[in-house]
Design an enzyme around this catalytic site. Structure first.
Site, PDB file in Angstrom:
ATOM      1  N   GLY A   1       5.563   9.114  -5.470  1.00 14.85           N
ATOM      2  CA  GLY A   1       4.515   8.135  -5.196  1.00 14.85           C
ATOM      3  C   GLY A   1       4.003   7.476  -6.464  1.00 14.85           C
TER       4      GLY A   1
ATOM      5  N   TYR B   1       8.486  22.171   7.664  1.00 15.83           N
ATOM      6  CA  TYR B   1       8.700  20.922   6.925  1.00 15.83           C
ATOM      7  C   TYR B   1       9.817  20.104   7.554  1.00 15.83           C
ATOM      8  CZ  TYR B   1       9.849  17.801   3.035  1.00 15.83           C
ATOM      9  OH  TYR B   1      10.117  16.696   2.260  1.00 15.83           O
TER      10      TYR B   1
ATOM     11  N   LEU C   1       0.865  -1.176   0.000  1.00 13.49           N
ATOM     12  CA  LEU C   1       0.000   0.000   0.000  1.00 13.49           C
ATOM     13  C   LEU C   1       0.901   1.225   0.000  1.00 13.49           C
ATOM     14  CD1 LEU C   1      -3.207   0.639   2.023  1.00 13.49           C
ATOM     15  CD2 LEU C   1      -1.413   2.372   1.997  1.00 13.49           C
ATOM     16  N   ILE C   2       0.679   2.123  -0.963  1.00  8.02           N
ATOM     17  CA  ILE C   2       1.505   3.315  -1.129  1.00  8.02           C
ATOM     18  C   ILE C   2       0.623   4.551  -1.023  1.00  8.02           C
ATOM     19  CG2 ILE C   2       3.148   4.516  -2.635  1.00  8.02           C
ATOM     20  CD1 ILE C   2       3.512   1.823  -4.121  1.00  8.02           C
TER      21      ILE C   2
ATOM     22  N   SER D   1      -0.553  10.398  -6.541  1.00 10.90           N
ATOM     23  CA  SER D   1      -1.113  11.178  -7.648  1.00 10.90           C
ATOM     24  C   SER D   1      -0.032  11.786  -8.529  1.00 10.90           C
ATOM     25  CB  SER D   1      -2.050  12.275  -7.131  1.00 10.90           C
ATOM     26  OG  SER D   1      -1.339  13.204  -6.339  1.00 10.90           O
ATOM     27  N   SER D   2       1.196  11.903  -8.015  1.00  6.49           N
ATOM     28  CA  SER D   2       2.267  12.523  -8.789  1.00  6.49           C
ATOM     29  C   SER D   2       3.603  12.149  -8.172  1.00  6.49           C
ATOM     30  CB  SER D   2       2.114  14.051  -8.822  1.00  6.49           C
ATOM     31  OG  SER D   2       2.252  14.589  -7.512  1.00  6.49           O
ATOM     32  N   GLY D   3       4.682  12.540  -8.864  1.00  4.03           N
ATOM     33  CA  GLY D   3       6.016  12.482  -8.309  1.00  4.03           C
ATOM     34  C   GLY D   3       6.482  11.104  -7.885  1.00  4.03           C
TER      35      GLY D   3
ATOM     36  N   GLY E   1       0.029   8.835  -1.389  1.00  4.30           N
ATOM     37  CA  GLY E   1       0.494   9.996  -2.143  1.00  4.30           C
ATOM     38  C   GLY E   1       0.940   9.660  -3.551  1.00  4.30           C
TER      39      GLY E   1
END
Length: 286
Positions: free
Chosen positions: A21, A156, A12-13, A17-19, A15
């Site tokens: 991930g 961050y 299970l991963i 939607s982009s990049g 994030g």
């Protein structure tokens, strides 16, 4: 009697939607993993679906918000009910927060911690009973910012420092019950992550008051770094993540490039902090 093939491992991963991930989901599926690719908002799944078609892989794309315990519990239950097992979790979901203490609000700091730290804690906690059963793995995408504090990234870096302290403490405990814990530290990656921080450099510098000149210097330096040849592609980072899922005995903390290793090494050998603070002072024009 025919020999039954073992079921493929399940990951299970978050994030995706982009990049990083997205690239990790494609790489894992291509390597034979049953891949549950999750994201906070399924309306942003088009890029992932297109990449899966282009790569000729199958993904199970699901909605999961790491700040929402209900969706975490729902998707962990879905995974184990649907596939009968959970072999790995990749904590990738995160958000950038650029600004400094007097410019940001306390709520900005809380929001950064909620996504980048507490999201990792919540999903890891929910997954651990199933990973104990499978002797599985937890792989978390941190950052070189989880080792080295960086100007205008207080929120961050604080969250990523917290993630690394949490996982470094958890690692030996999890190992006693057969669960591997690993941290991935990318440096600059040419992805949508920085764009998703919703940065308008001119407006930010204009509203930063006394910090405006330093912020402008920082943004100029960072923009060049992420756009330059030193930035890795998400696909390159995904190969490091995949290795941490599949290698027999990966390192606990893995930098994804030689530049990232050199950068983190500055901190690990800097007992009094002078080397790091001298280095980052140049980022803000000092």
């Amino acid at each position: 009697m025919t020999n039954q093939q073992p079921a493929p491992p399940t990951v299970l991963i978050t994030g995706t939607s982009s990049g990083i991930g997205l690239a990790t989901a494609i790489a894992a599926a291509g390597a034979g993993w049953t891949t549950i690719a999750t994201m906070r908002n399924l309306t942003r799944s088009d890029a992932l679906r297109s990449a899966a078609i282009e790569a000729g892989v199958e993904l199970d794309i699901r909605e999961l918000d790491v700040t929402d315990q209900q969706t975490i519990d729902r998707e962990i239950a879905y995974c184990t009910d649907r596939y009968g097992r959970l072999d790995a979790v990749v904590n990738n979901a995160g958000s950038a927060t650029v600004g400094t203490l007097e410019v940001l609000t306390v709520d900005d700091f809380r929001s950064a911690m909620e996504v980048n730290f507490f999201g990792v804690v919540a999903l890891t906690r929910a997954a651990l009973p199933h990973l104990r059963a499978s002797h599985g793995r937890i792989v978390t995408i941190s950052s070189v910012g989880g080792a080295v504090g960086q100007p205008f990234n207080e929120a961050y870096c604080a969250a990523k420092f917290a993630v690394e302290g949490f996982l470094e403490s958890l690692q030996p405990v999890a190992k006693t019950v057969g669960v591997g814990v690993y941290i991935i530290e990318p440096g600059a990656v040419s992805s949508e992550f920085v764009a998703n921080a919703d940065i308008d450099p001119t407006a930010m510098a204009a509203s930063a008051g006394a910090y405006g000149p330093a912020l402008s210097a920082y943004i100029s330096r960072t923009t060049a770094q992420f756009a330059g040849n030193s930035a890795q592609t998400p696909d390159e980072v995904a190969q490091t993540v995949l290795a941490s899922l599949q290698d027999n005995s990966p390192a606990f903390r893995i930098q994804t490039s030689e530049g990232a290793r050199e950068f983190v090494a500055n901190k690990l050998s800097d007992l009094d902090g002078s080397r790091v603070t001298s280095m980052t002072a140049g980022w803000v024009g000092l």
